[in-house]
Design a protein around this motif. Structure first.
Motif, PDB file in Angstrom:
ATOM      1  N   LEU A  17       0.864  -1.176   0.000  1.00  0.00           N
ATOM      2  CA  LEU A  17       0.000   0.000   0.000  1.00  0.00           C
ATOM      3  C   LEU A  17       0.902   1.228   0.000  1.00  0.00           C
ATOM      4  O   LEU A  17       1.724   1.405   0.907  1.00  0.00           O
ATOM      5  CB  LEU A  17      -0.903   0.007   1.234  1.00  0.00           C
ATOM      6  CG  LEU A  17      -1.920   1.153   1.334  1.00  0.00           C
ATOM      7  CD1 LEU A  17      -2.942   1.075   0.209  1.00  0.00           C
ATOM      8  CD2 LEU A  17      -2.623   1.129   2.684  1.00  0.00           C
ATOM      9  N   ALA A  18       0.783   2.055  -1.035  1.00  0.00           N
ATOM     10  CA  ALA A  18       1.630   3.238  -1.178  1.00  0.00           C
ATOM     11  C   ALA A  18       0.771   4.487  -1.128  1.00  0.00           C
ATOM     12  O   ALA A  18      -0.228   4.600  -1.843  1.00  0.00           O
ATOM     13  CB  ALA A  18       2.399   3.183  -2.494  1.00  0.00           C
ATOM     14  N   ASP A  19       1.169   5.429  -0.273  1.00  0.00           N
ATOM     15  CA  ASP A  19       0.485   6.715  -0.162  1.00  0.00           C
ATOM     16  C   ASP A  19       1.298   7.736  -0.957  1.00  0.00           C
ATOM     17  O   ASP A  19       2.414   8.102  -0.569  1.00  0.00           O
ATOM     18  CB  ASP A  19       0.383   7.132   1.306  1.00  0.00           C
ATOM     19  CG  ASP A  19      -0.527   8.337   1.505  1.00  0.00           C
ATOM     20  OD1 ASP A  19      -0.540   9.214   0.627  1.00  0.00           O
ATOM     21  OD2 ASP A  19      -1.218   8.392   2.540  1.00  0.00           O
ATOM     22  N   CYS A  49      -4.557  -2.984   5.470  1.00  0.00           N
ATOM     23  CA  CYS A  49      -5.187  -1.701   5.802  1.00  0.00           C
ATOM     24  C   CYS A  49      -5.167  -1.457   7.311  1.00  0.00           C
ATOM     25  O   CYS A  49      -4.965  -0.319   7.764  1.00  0.00           O
ATOM     26  CB  CYS A  49      -6.614  -1.662   5.262  1.00  0.00           C
ATOM     27  SG  CYS A  49      -6.708  -1.492   3.458  1.00  0.00           S
ATOM     28  N   ASP A  50      -5.341  -2.520   8.093  1.00  0.00           N
ATOM     29  CA  ASP A  50      -5.245  -2.382   9.553  1.00  0.00           C
ATOM     30  C   ASP A  50      -3.832  -1.946   9.957  1.00  0.00           C
ATOM     31  O   ASP A  50      -3.653  -1.080  10.817  1.00  0.00           O
ATOM     32  CB  ASP A  50      -5.602  -3.705  10.239  1.00  0.00           C
ATOM     33  CG  ASP A  50      -7.097  -4.004  10.187  1.00  0.00           C
ATOM     34  OD1 ASP A  50      -7.877  -3.059   9.947  1.00  0.00           O
ATOM     35  OD2 ASP A  50      -7.475  -5.180  10.381  1.00  0.00           O
ATOM     36  N   LEU A  51      -2.823  -2.568   9.329  1.00  0.00           N
ATOM     37  CA  LEU A  51      -1.439  -2.205   9.637  1.00  0.00           C
ATOM     38  C   LEU A  51      -1.154  -0.747   9.289  1.00  0.00           C
ATOM     39  O   LEU A  51      -0.409  -0.057   9.999  1.00  0.00           O
ATOM     40  CB  LEU A  51      -0.475  -3.110   8.858  1.00  0.00           C
ATOM     41  CG  LEU A  51      -0.365  -4.574   9.291  1.00  0.00           C
ATOM     42  CD1 LEU A  51       0.445  -5.371   8.274  1.00  0.00           C
ATOM     43  CD2 LEU A  51       0.283  -4.668  10.673  1.00  0.00           C
ATOM     44  N   ALA A  52      -1.742  -0.287   8.187  1.00  0.00           N
ATOM     45  CA  ALA A  52      -1.490   1.083   7.721  1.00  0.00           C
ATOM     46  C   ALA A  52      -2.379   2.103   8.419  1.00  0.00           C
ATOM     47  O   ALA A  52      -2.152   3.320   8.276  1.00  0.00           O
ATOM     48  CB  ALA A  52      -1.693   1.161   6.211  1.00  0.00           C
ATOM     49  N   GLY A  53      -3.380   1.622   9.141  1.00  0.00           N
ATOM     50  CA  GLY A  53      -4.287   2.539   9.822  1.00  0.00           C
ATOM     51  C   GLY A  53      -5.217   3.279   8.892  1.00  0.00           C
ATOM     52  O   GLY A  53      -5.581   4.432   9.151  1.00  0.00           O
ATOM     53  N   VAL A  54      -5.616   2.629   7.792  1.00  0.00           N
ATOM     54  CA  VAL A  54      -6.555   3.235   6.846  1.00  0.00           C
ATOM     55  C   VAL A  54      -7.705   2.271   6.611  1.00  0.00           C
ATOM     56  O   VAL A  54      -7.618   1.077   6.921  1.00  0.00           O
ATOM     57  CB  VAL A  54      -5.876   3.586   5.500  1.00  0.00           C
ATOM     58  CG1 VAL A  54      -4.714   4.531   5.704  1.00  0.00           C
ATOM     59  CG2 VAL A  54      -5.402   2.316   4.787  1.00  0.00           C
ATOM     60  N   SER A  55      -8.778   2.768   6.064  1.00  0.00           N
ATOM     61  CA  SER A  55      -9.910   1.911   5.725  1.00  0.00           C
ATOM     62  C   SER A  55      -9.811   1.485   4.269  1.00  0.00           C
ATOM     63  O   SER A  55      -9.166   2.161   3.456  1.00  0.00           O
ATOM     64  CB  SER A  55     -11.229   2.650   5.960  1.00  0.00           C
ATOM     65  OG  SER A  55     -11.360   3.718   5.039  1.00  0.00           O
TER      66      SER A  55
END
Length: 689
Positions: A17-19, A49-55
């Motif tokens: 997952l890349a922001d 998504c849980d690891l990244a803190g996003v939904s």
């Protein structure tokens, strides 16, 4: 904007997952659920998504690499397939071109005969005939065609391929029969040879259509099921699937043309390798993707990524006539099994323990020694750091398995473990030679870009055996194919056969056809939501000297082709011919065979990493020292080996081997007499001293 890449392999499903707004990347790996890969994929997405803190609703783009089509073909577990073809040509897919996988063997399997994609009893013929210029020689016998569809329905086929002569020039009859299938037997998956890739060479075109039909129902079911699960989970992005040509497509296109997904995962890996190497301004690249069950080799030069040609595009023994990046796969990976065969020869692979039961050290029921077990015995994998400490492995089980093999071979434990790696490394080196030396490239001019869960474990020793001067290990090598998914664009390939000689060009017809092809791909990209400002068109022509059997691809200049610039096509062809074969014939007439057009829809892409500067010797990431075994100057010896946490290293650090660099997704081995330098991008550059 957040980009999500998911690559499903035979052993693990890799996610990143890349922001793009803040440059942060989060990675994750979960075991592949072989029975239904979408189950593991959905679980992995939610965990990531849980690891990244996003939904999951915050995902902007979702790119996916899949092996569903590949596995269906490799395991011969596709749909019961039927074919409707021109009367008198029922056996084209059986007779072939009298080609054999092994020219001189009298004991071999001929895939299209021994494992036919369409059994002869399910191949039906109808009266019709289109001529070589697209003219109708005989009308389609619609009553006979309807009867053929009903026969196939009654025989219980799940998928139908419609394959007529010269349909690549005029697809009218194929399209009419497809309409009949959709009316009479709407439950069937139906494909036409002209819709997959309209080219001459009937055996290859018919076989490609058969492959599309054979894997189609399984791929369509998988794609639809996955899209439904994503929607139910609230994922806010449309699913895009990597194709063999190095671009992604929407689910609709992927479900209609599953034959274009056969090298989905390997294509993403090559793209990711190219992206990582270009960060370090390396233009001659060998991509080296080693996973649990296979190793994929790709070649990149300043001309770009090599594409497979019509003469050597074969998958599972069948010819495939769709655009495919030239990624060569062999059965070599961390799960490859080491054994003594019936002739007392010591072998490693292609048999693999896969994800289940996996290597013996996993403790999941595996009993045959694997490459991973050998790495554990030699001290290159540590139970405390395997998969970031999230997965328990059992070194004592690995030693027991390797010792049993050692007893059979009459060697000691460490010689046997190192022998397993030597055999595997030589198998992979030979695969690299087949894509470089045998094609006129000197591997010593290249950088080996190593990734996959096992690539960095073996890359330095493989490079050393071939004289390759350096190895590049990307920031997250174990999930690098997933990263490659985030470096690509939407891409559609169109082709149209146009036979012309350079001595007798019809430029008006040439420009008309190019314009028609461009309108087709622009319409497709607009349908996918790509604005005109993000569309790029690339044009080329398949050319050959008169009398040659195969073609090379030459670039067509932008804009209208005129008497003044048409010579650029022939000059480019001469140049490519010399590069490929070492010579060209300036005075020989050239035949233009096909026009190709690639439509690219630009998409958001992964940005380069940027790690903290100030490293010297890696002491900030030092973990411990332990004994490891390496072969130097022909002798296998124990060495005090330093262990580092890779993501604790700062840019500029220079680490001398022997050393082991751990990270969650892989382990990098720096042998004695090698060094590893940390780049600002996060890449590692390994060099022999």
């Amino acid at each position: 904007m957040r980009l999500l890449g998911v690559d499903i392999g035979g052993t693990f499903t890799d996610l990143i997952l890349a922001d793009l707004d803040n440059g942060q990347m989060v990675i994750h790996k979960v075991p592949t659920t072989v029975e239904d890969p979408s189950v593991g994929m959905m679980a992995g997405i939610e965990q990531l998504c849980d690891l990244a803190g996003v939904s999951v609703e915050e995902i902007g783009y979702l790119m996916h690499g899949t092996t569903v089509a590949t596995n269906a073909l490799l395991t011969y577990e596709g749909a019961r397939t039927g074919m409707i073809t021109t009367e008198g040509y029922r056996d084209i897919v059986h007779i072939a071109r009298h080609q054999r996988p092994q020219h001189y063997s009298i004991m071999q399997e001929i895939p299209w005969q021994d494992r036919p994609l369409v059994k002869r009893r399910h191949r039906k013929v109808v009266r019709e005939r289109i001529g070589p210029r697209g003219e109708q020689i005989q009308e389609l016998d619609e009553e006979q065609a309807k009867a053929a569809v009903m026969q196939l329905r009654d025989e219980g086929v799940e998928s139908i391929a419609v394959c007529f002569l010269f349909s690549y020039v005029n697809p009218e009859h194929e399209e009419r029969v497809k309409e009949m299938v959709e009316e009479i037997y709407p439950e069937a998956f139906v494909t036409t040879s002209s819709s997959i890739f309209p080219q001459f060479r009937e055996f290859e075109r018919f076989t490609t259509a058969s492959i599309n039909a054979f894997v189609g129902p399984k791929v369509k079911d998988y794609v639809n099921k996955l899209a439904s699960r994503l929607e139910e989970s609230g994922v806010g992005s449309e699913l895009h699937i990597m194709r063999s040509n190095g671009g992604v497509a929407t689910t609709k296109t992927a479900a209609e043309k599953p034959a274009t997904l056969l090298l989905s995962g390997p294509a993403a890996g090559v793209l990711g390798g190219e992206w990582a190497a270009h960060l370090e301004e390396r233009n001659y690249i060998i991509t080296f993707d080693v996973g649990g069950t296979s190793a994929d080799i790709g070649i990149v030069t300043p001309r770009g990524i090599s594409e497979a040609s019509a003469r050597d595009t074969w998958i599972a023994g069948y010819p495939v006539m769709v655009p495919i990046l030239d990624a060569h796969t062999i059965g070599a990976g961390g799960g490859s099994i080491a054994y003594v065969d019936a002739g007392d020869a010591f072998r490693v692979g292609p048999r693999s323990a896969g994800a289940s039961p996996g290597p013996v050290c996993y403790g999941l029921g595996g009993s045959e020694p694997t490459v991973t077990d050998a790495n554990v015995v030699l001290g290159r994998l540590d139970s405390a750091y395997f998969l970031g400490g999230e997965m328990t492995i059992y070194p004592e089980k690995a030693r027991e398995a390797i010792q049993a093999l050692a007893d059979r071979l009459g060697l000691d434990l460490y010689e046997t473990a190192e022998g397993v790696l030597t055999v595997l490394n030589n198998n992979m080196a030979n695969a690299i030679r087949s894509r470089t030396v045998q094609k006129g490239y000197d591997p010593r001019d290249f950088t080996l870009v190593a990734f996959g869960g096992a690539g960095p474990l073996h890359a330095a020793e493989v490079a050393q055996s071939m004289g390759i001067p350096e190895v590049l290990v990307p920031l997250y090598p174990g999930i690098h194919s997933a990263m490659g998914l985030l470096t690509t664009d939407l891409r559609y390939d169109e082709i149209r056969n146009q036979f012309m000689l350079n001595t007798d060009m019809d430029l008006a017809r040439l420009n008309t056809e190019l314009q028609a092809l461009e309108e087709e791909v622009r319409a497709q990209l607009r349908e996918d939501g790509v604005p005109d400002s993000q569309i790029v068109i690339e044009r080329s022509a398949d050319c050959r000297y008169v009398g040659q059997g195969y073609e090379l691809r030459a670039t067509i200049p932008d804009g209208e082709v005129t008497e003044e610039n048409v010579s650029q096509i022939w000059d480019n062809f001469h140049e490519i011919h010399e590069e490929e074969y070492g010579h060209y014939f300036a005075e020989n007439p050239i035949e233009l065979v096909s026009l190709r057009l690639v439509g690219v829809g630009r998409m958001p892409k992964l940005s380069a990493g940027n790690i903290e500067d100030g490293g010297v010797d890696g002491s900030e990431a030092y973990v411990k020292s332990a004994q490891g075994y390496f072969r130097v100057n022909g002798a296998l010896e124990p060495f005090e080996t330093r262990f580092y946490e890779r993501h604790g290293l700062k840019a500029g650090s220079l680490i001398a081997g022997p050393a082991i660099l751990y990270q969650k997704d892989t382990t990098t081995v720096v042998p004695p007499n090698w060094t590893a330098r940390v780049q600002a991008s996060g890449n590692l550059i390994l060099k022999a001293q």
